[in-house]
Design a protein around this motif. Structure first.
Motif, short mmCIF file in Angstrom:
data_model
loop_
_atom_site.label_atom_id
_atom_site.label_comp_id
_atom_site.label_asym_id
_atom_site.label_seq_id
_atom_site.Cartn_x
_atom_site.Cartn_y
_atom_site.Cartn_z
N TYR A 44 1.08 -1.45 -0.01
CA TYR A 44 0.38 -0.14 0.25
C TYR A 44 1.28 1.63 0.28
O TYR A 44 1.62 1.27 0.07
CB TYR A 44 -0.46 0.14 1.38
CG TYR A 44 -1.87 -0.75 1.37
CD1 TYR A 44 -3.83 -0.43 0.90
CD2 TYR A 44 -2.36 -2.30 1.37
CE1 TYR A 44 -4.23 -1.24 0.24
CE2 TYR A 44 -2.93 -2.87 0.82
CZ TYR A 44 -4.80 -2.61 0.57
OH TYR A 44 -5.36 -3.19 0.26
N GLY A 82 -14.14 -2.24 -4.79
CA GLY A 82 -13.45 -1.79 -3.33
C GLY A 82 -14.58 -1.24 -2.55
O GLY A 82 -15.46 -0.79 -2.61
N LYS A 100 -9.57 -0.93 0.19
CA LYS A 100 -9.83 -2.68 0.01
C LYS A 100 -9.85 -2.56 -1.32
O LYS A 100 -11.44 -2.47 -1.38
CB LYS A 100 -9.94 -2.80 1.40
CG LYS A 100 -9.52 -2.66 2.38
CD LYS A 100 -7.66 -3.08 2.89
CE LYS A 100 -7.42 -2.91 4.12
NZ LYS A 100 -6.32 -3.11 4.36
N THR A 101 -9.73 -3.01 -2.05
CA THR A 101 -10.06 -3.29 -3.44
C THR A 101 -8.80 -4.90 -3.98
O THR A 101 -7.66 -4.95 -3.77
CB THR A 101 -10.09 -3.01 -4.34
OG1 THR A 101 -10.07 -3.96 -6.06
CG2 THR A 101 -8.61 -2.40 -4.45
N ASP A 102 -9.96 -5.55 -3.93
CA ASP A 102 -8.80 -7.29 -5.63
C ASP A 102 -8.88 -7.07 -6.99
O ASP A 102 -8.41 -8.13 -7.34
CB ASP A 102 -9.55 -8.71 -5.04
CG ASP A 102 -10.68 -8.27 -5.33
OD1 ASP A 102 -11.56 -7.33 -6.42
OD2 ASP A 102 -11.64 -9.76 -5.27
N GLY A 103 -9.06 -5.38 -7.08
CA GLY A 103 -9.17 -4.98 -8.42
C GLY A 103 -10.33 -5.43 -9.58
O GLY A 103 -9.50 -5.13 -10.78
N GLY A 104 -10.92 -5.82 -8.98
CA GLY A 104 -11.59 -5.98 -10.03
C GLY A 104 -13.02 -5.07 -10.19
O GLY A 104 -12.76 -3.78 -9.72
N SER A 124 -13.11 4.22 -8.17
CA SER A 124 -14.16 3.91 -6.90
C SER A 124 -15.72 4.48 -6.91
O SER A 124 -15.52 5.05 -7.42
CB SER A 124 -13.52 3.38 -5.94
OG SER A 124 -13.25 4.96 -5.71
N PRO A 142 -3.86 0.77 -2.68
CA PRO A 142 -2.75 -0.16 -2.87
C PRO A 142 -2.13 0.02 -4.18
O PRO A 142 -1.69 1.28 -4.31
CB PRO A 142 -3.54 -1.46 -3.91
CG PRO A 142 -5.28 -1.25 -3.13
CD PRO A 142 -4.94 0.29 -2.54
N TYR A 145 -2.55 2.25 -7.42
CA TYR A 145 -3.96 3.03 -7.39
C TYR A 145 -3.46 4.48 -7.68
O TYR A 145 -2.44 4.56 -6.79
CB TYR A 145 -4.71 2.27 -6.36
CG TYR A 145 -5.52 1.61 -7.57
CD1 TYR A 145 -6.56 0.79 -8.26
CD2 TYR A 145 -5.09 -0.04 -6.84
CE1 TYR A 145 -6.78 -0.18 -8.06
CE2 TYR A 145 -4.74 -1.78 -6.96
CZ TYR A 145 -6.13 -1.33 -7.79
OH TYR A 145 -6.51 -2.90 -8.56
#
Length: 167
Positions: A44, A82, A100-104, A124, A142, A145
């Protein structure tokens, strides 16, 4: 002798200005000490929004989004999946944000007859916060980003809502 002295003075001035500009260029761009905030977790980074103080801070809002530049099709709308959490900086009375994100990525699913792609900032949902020219807005995102923001300002005009008479 005078010309040599002038040349030495010019050389000294050039060296001084070069060193000074290098030192200024390496200085932090933030006007507030953010060392009181936690260090970013592994993977991050800490992002800071600083806005100038004005007499009308209470008439303004900041809207920020977190996102990433991606290559996407031109006929669908895209959004980053996210969540953002507001956290308190214990003992200081300040807050910061953790994304927070998993990149989806979500997208409309229209059939694209043109298969053209474009590089676009996929973001987002926006977060709106108070404008405060005295404190930074600290956001942890992250690696890879970015944070983009807009400043919204209320006009001086005040309007009055109409009452609906009940029968």
């Amino acid at each position: 002798m005078r010309t040599i002295s002038r040349q030495i003075n010019k050389l000294f001035l050039i060296v001084f200005l070069t060193i000074t500009s290098m030192a200024v260029g390496q200085a932090s761009l933030t006007k507030t000490d953010v060392s009181i905030y936690p260090k970013p977790e592994k993977g991050y980074k800490q992002m800071i929004i600083e806005v100038p103080h004005s007499d009308n801070d209470s008439n303004k809002k900041i809207e920020f989004v977190i996102g990433k530049w991606m290559e996407v099709d031109t006929c669908n709308k895209h959004g980053l999946i996210g969540s953002i959490e507001k956290k308190d900086l214990e003992g200081w009375g300040y807050s910061y944000y953790d994304f927070k994100t998993d990149g989806g990525v979500i997208s409309t699913r229209m059939a694209c007859f043109e298969s053209s792609k474009v590089k676009k900032f996929v973001s987002s949902q926006p977060t709106t916060v108070r404008y405060n020219g005295k404190l930074p807005i600290v956001i942890y995102v992250p690696e890879g980003y970015e944070v983009q923001f807009k400043i919204f300002k209320a006009e001086d005009d005040v309007y009055r809502a109409s009452e609906v008479k009940q029968k």
